[in-house]
Design an enzyme around this catalytic site. Sequence first.
Site, mmCIF file in Angstrom:
data_model
loop_
_atom_site.group_PDB
_atom_site.id
_atom_site.type_symbol
_atom_site.label_atom_id
_atom_site.label_comp_id
_atom_site.label_asym_id
_atom_site.label_seq_id
_atom_site.Cartn_x
_atom_site.Cartn_y
_atom_site.Cartn_z
ATOM 1 N N ASP A 1 33.681 20.640 -4.974
ATOM 2 C CA ASP A 1 33.737 19.872 -3.731
ATOM 3 C C ASP A 1 35.088 19.174 -3.607
ATOM 4 O OD1 ASP A 1 33.088 18.436 -1.444
ATOM 5 O OD2 ASP A 1 32.026 16.866 -2.554
ATOM 6 N N LYS B 1 37.149 19.836 -0.738
ATOM 7 C CA LYS B 1 37.417 19.697 0.701
ATOM 8 C C LYS B 1 38.871 20.020 1.048
ATOM 9 C CE LYS B 1 33.905 16.029 1.207
ATOM 10 N NZ LYS B 1 33.650 15.756 -0.233
ATOM 11 N N ASP C 1 44.761 21.861 4.446
ATOM 12 C CA ASP C 1 46.207 21.996 4.342
ATOM 13 C C ASP C 1 46.640 23.132 5.252
ATOM 14 O OD1 ASP C 1 48.923 21.867 3.257
ATOM 15 O OD2 ASP C 1 48.020 20.930 1.493
ATOM 16 N N PRO D 1 47.463 26.946 6.314
ATOM 17 C CA PRO D 1 46.622 28.097 5.954
ATOM 18 C C PRO D 1 46.953 28.737 4.614
ATOM 19 C CG PRO D 1 47.121 28.167 8.291
ATOM 20 C CD PRO D 1 47.923 27.029 7.722
ATOM 21 N N ARG E 1 18.274 11.083 -0.028
ATOM 22 C CA ARG E 1 17.773 10.051 -0.936
ATOM 23 C C ARG E 1 16.261 10.156 -1.037
ATOM 24 N NH1 ARG E 1 22.419 9.688 -1.817
ATOM 25 N NH2 ARG E 1 23.758 7.847 -1.927
#
EC number: 4.1.1.23
Length: 246
Positions: free
Chosen positions: A71, A73, A76, A78, A192
């Site tokens: 993870d 993310k 930037d 390509p 949760r």
Amino acid sequence: MTSATKTNNSGSISSPIVVALDYANKDAALAFADRVNPRDCRLKVGKEMFTLYGPQLVRDLHQRGFEVFLDLKFHDIPNTTARAVAAAAELGVWMVNVHATGGMRMMTAAKEALLPFGQQAPLLIAVTVLTSMDGGDLRDIGINITPAEQAERLAKLTWDCGLDGVVCSAHEAVRLKQVCGEDFKLVTPGIRPEGSDAGDQRRIMTPEQAVAAGVDYMVIGRPITQSPDPEKTLKDILASLCKGAK
């Protein structure tokens, strides 16, 4: 492709639970991994742990039998994003993500970077609207539509680019399945179990509610990682999901 590649993108376990491995200490993270069964969950490695401990942490988790959601993310230009996604595939992760706000060219480049990996490519998903954000947060950055509207807009763009799914709030799941189809994977933080502290998540839902809404994979962190008996907590959540499905 290297021998580090571990699984195909369909994964090998049926559990929808992805445990957020949010530790500042590698030994504590691995100690937690040793207390739970890799058949009961996958593990998510985020920015803090990957920055501290790098690819070796992912390899250590693979050696323990876990499938890993990396993870980070990526967001930037390509070419840079494509190379980063390919590096994640070389590492053998089960899932990797990018920010949908990077746009069509970035997401298309990331998808094309995985073509050489064939069936061994990880799932590639895009982040729509962070579950910590509400309408006020979006207005602060010049987006004058609701989180649900923004999530739908970005999910459609992600689908157009051929990615496997999106990270989104469970509250958008029903609509996104309608718009993008049942095969489009929905990964939801902010899950949760009943009675848990909401923490810094604003748009939360219980595991049972998430599955009923159409969520494919649910990310759960502290309610499991800070449990005195994380394996029992995992089993209890899985049992509640099975009960709810009957």
